[in-house]
Design a protein around this motif. Structure first.
Motif, mmCIF file in Angstrom:
data_model
loop_
_atom_site.group_PDB
_atom_site.id
_atom_site.type_symbol
_atom_site.label_atom_id
_atom_site.label_comp_id
_atom_site.label_asym_id
_atom_site.label_seq_id
_atom_site.Cartn_x
_atom_site.Cartn_y
_atom_site.Cartn_z
ATOM 1 N N GLY A 49 39.298 37.848 43.725
ATOM 2 C CA GLY A 49 38.495 37.799 42.504
ATOM 3 C C GLY A 49 37.493 38.938 42.432
ATOM 4 O O GLY A 49 37.327 39.573 41.384
ATOM 5 N N PHE A 50 36.841 39.206 43.543
ATOM 6 C CA PHE A 50 35.871 40.296 43.560
ATOM 7 C C PHE A 50 36.565 41.648 43.403
ATOM 8 O O PHE A 50 36.088 42.514 42.670
ATOM 9 C CB PHE A 50 35.063 40.261 44.859
ATOM 10 C CG PHE A 50 33.984 41.292 44.909
ATOM 11 C CD1 PHE A 50 32.870 41.190 44.095
ATOM 12 C CD2 PHE A 50 34.093 42.377 45.760
ATOM 13 C CE1 PHE A 50 31.876 42.148 44.130
ATOM 14 C CE2 PHE A 50 33.095 43.339 45.797
ATOM 15 C CZ PHE A 50 31.991 43.223 44.981
ATOM 16 N N LEU A 51 37.695 41.828 44.079
ATOM 17 C CA LEU A 51 38.438 43.081 43.978
ATOM 18 C C LEU A 51 38.938 43.310 42.549
ATOM 19 O O LEU A 51 38.873 44.435 42.030
ATOM 20 C CB LEU A 51 39.608 43.073 44.963
ATOM 21 C CG LEU A 51 40.394 44.364 45.100
ATOM 22 C CD1 LEU A 51 39.488 45.473 45.611
ATOM 23 C CD2 LEU A 51 41.565 44.158 46.039
ATOM 24 N N LEU A 52 39.410 42.243 41.912
ATOM 25 C CA LEU A 52 39.850 42.354 40.516
ATOM 26 C C LEU A 52 38.690 42.801 39.631
ATOM 27 O O LEU A 52 38.854 43.686 38.784
ATOM 28 C CB LEU A 52 40.413 41.025 40.027
ATOM 29 C CG LEU A 52 40.843 40.985 38.575
ATOM 30 C CD1 LEU A 52 42.082 41.867 38.369
ATOM 31 C CD2 LEU A 52 41.125 39.557 38.154
ATOM 32 N N TYR A 53 37.522 42.221 39.845
ATOM 33 C CA TYR A 53 36.346 42.594 39.055
ATOM 34 C C TYR A 53 35.986 44.067 39.267
ATOM 35 O O TYR A 53 35.729 44.800 38.310
ATOM 36 C CB TYR A 53 35.168 41.688 39.429
ATOM 37 C CG TYR A 53 33.884 42.060 38.758
ATOM 38 C CD1 TYR A 53 33.687 41.798 37.406
ATOM 39 C CD2 TYR A 53 32.860 42.671 39.465
ATOM 40 C CE1 TYR A 53 32.508 42.147 36.780
ATOM 41 C CE2 TYR A 53 31.682 43.022 38.846
ATOM 42 C CZ TYR A 53 31.508 42.752 37.501
ATOM 43 O OH TYR A 53 30.339 43.096 36.882
ATOM 44 N N VAL A 54 35.989 44.501 40.529
ATOM 45 C CA VAL A 54 35.632 45.889 40.828
ATOM 46 C C VAL A 54 36.666 46.851 40.248
ATOM 47 O O VAL A 54 36.317 47.884 39.663
ATOM 48 C CB VAL A 54 35.470 46.088 42.351
ATOM 49 C CG1 VAL A 54 35.376 47.555 42.714
ATOM 50 C CG2 VAL A 54 34.248 45.333 42.850
ATOM 51 N N LEU A 55 37.944 46.509 40.392
ATOM 52 C CA LEU A 55 38.991 47.389 39.854
ATOM 53 C C LEU A 55 38.944 47.473 38.334
ATOM 54 O O LEU A 55 39.115 48.553 37.758
ATOM 55 C CB LEU A 55 40.365 46.930 40.337
ATOM 56 C CG LEU A 55 40.647 47.140 41.825
ATOM 57 C CD1 LEU A 55 41.994 46.532 42.197
ATOM 58 C CD2 LEU A 55 40.579 48.611 42.191
ATOM 59 N N LEU A 56 38.720 46.333 37.680
ATOM 60 C CA LEU A 56 38.597 46.360 36.220
ATOM 61 C C LEU A 56 37.379 47.175 35.795
ATOM 62 O O LEU A 56 37.432 47.903 34.805
ATOM 63 C CB LEU A 56 38.507 44.938 35.665
ATOM 64 C CG LEU A 56 39.811 44.157 35.598
ATOM 65 C CD1 LEU A 56 39.534 42.718 35.167
ATOM 66 C CD2 LEU A 56 40.790 44.813 34.652
ATOM 67 N N SER A 57 36.280 47.062 36.545
ATOM 68 C CA SER A 57 35.077 47.830 36.212
ATOM 69 C C SER A 57 35.319 49.323 36.366
ATOM 70 O O SER A 57 34.799 50.131 35.599
ATOM 71 C CB SER A 57 33.911 47.413 37.108
ATOM 72 O OG SER A 57 33.570 46.079 36.861
ATOM 73 N N PHE A 59 38.492 50.990 36.500
ATOM 74 C CA PHE A 59 39.629 51.581 35.804
ATOM 75 C C PHE A 59 39.826 51.113 34.367
ATOM 76 O O PHE A 59 40.678 51.642 33.667
ATOM 77 C CB PHE A 59 40.918 51.330 36.610
ATOM 78 C CG PHE A 59 40.884 51.982 37.962
ATOM 79 C CD1 PHE A 59 40.916 53.363 38.070
ATOM 80 C CD2 PHE A 59 40.780 51.216 39.112
ATOM 81 C CE1 PHE A 59 40.877 53.971 39.318
ATOM 82 C CE2 PHE A 59 40.746 51.821 40.358
ATOM 83 C CZ PHE A 59 40.785 53.202 40.464
ATOM 84 N N ALA A 60 39.074 50.107 33.928
ATOM 85 C CA ALA A 60 39.194 49.645 32.543
ATOM 86 C C ALA A 60 37.804 49.398 31.962
ATOM 87 O O ALA A 60 37.470 48.284 31.555
ATOM 88 C CB ALA A 60 40.038 48.373 32.499
ATOM 89 N N PRO A 61 36.968 50.448 31.883
ATOM 90 C CA PRO A 61 35.612 50.237 31.364
ATOM 91 C C PRO A 61 35.611 49.827 29.895
ATOM 92 O O PRO A 61 34.727 49.082 29.462
ATOM 93 C CB PRO A 61 34.918 51.581 31.574
ATOM 94 C CG PRO A 61 36.009 52.578 31.710
ATOM 95 C CD PRO A 61 37.191 51.837 32.260
#
Length: 139
Positions: A49-57, A59-61
């Motif tokens: 969950g944390f990794l998904l949040y960081v990756l979305l932040s 690579f998908a701003p």
């Protein structure tokens, strides 16, 4: 071992207390596997969950800046969702411990206490009989 009389109370008693005997029991092995499996799953969910949040932040701003309501954006909602996710993981951990681990641990703890008590009683009995054997030695 004497000449007649009642048999000694520990001839067919429980096995001696071995510090490693509990770790070889199937209940203990099942407990370890269950606890390890839960730990791996809980860690995967929390870190995922944390990794998904960081990756979305990262690579998908544009997606994370999508407004949901007023000043609340999808990124802020997902960030606050991290607290909810951790709460759910902790709640699942507590339920797992209460339902899966604690009953088995109580049973194993009772077994260890029984073995320790039997070992103490056996040692006290052997000490009493050893002193008698020395007292009544043959010529």
């Amino acid at each position: 071992m004497g000449l007649g009389g009642p048999p000694t109370p520990y001839e067919a008693g429980p096995e001696p207390a071995d510090p490693h005997s509990v770790s070889r029991r199937p209940a203990y092995q099942t407990l370890r596997r269950s606890h390890r499996r839960f730990g791996v799953r809980a860690t995967a969910v929390a870190v995922g969950g944390f990794l998904l949040y960081v990756l979305l932040s990262s690579f998908a701003p544009g997606l994370m800046n999508t407004p949901l309501s007023g000043h609340l954006t999808l990124g802020l909602a997902l960030g606050l969702g991290q607290f909810v996710l951790m709460g759910v993981v902790v709640w699942c951990y507590l339920v797992h411990m209460r339902t899966q681990v604690t009953p088995v641990v109580r049973g194993l703890r009772g077994l260890v206490r029984h073995q320790e008590t039997a070992a103490r009683e056996r040692a006290a009995f052997e000490a009493r009989t050893a002193s008698r054997e020395q007292e009544f030695r043959s010529w």
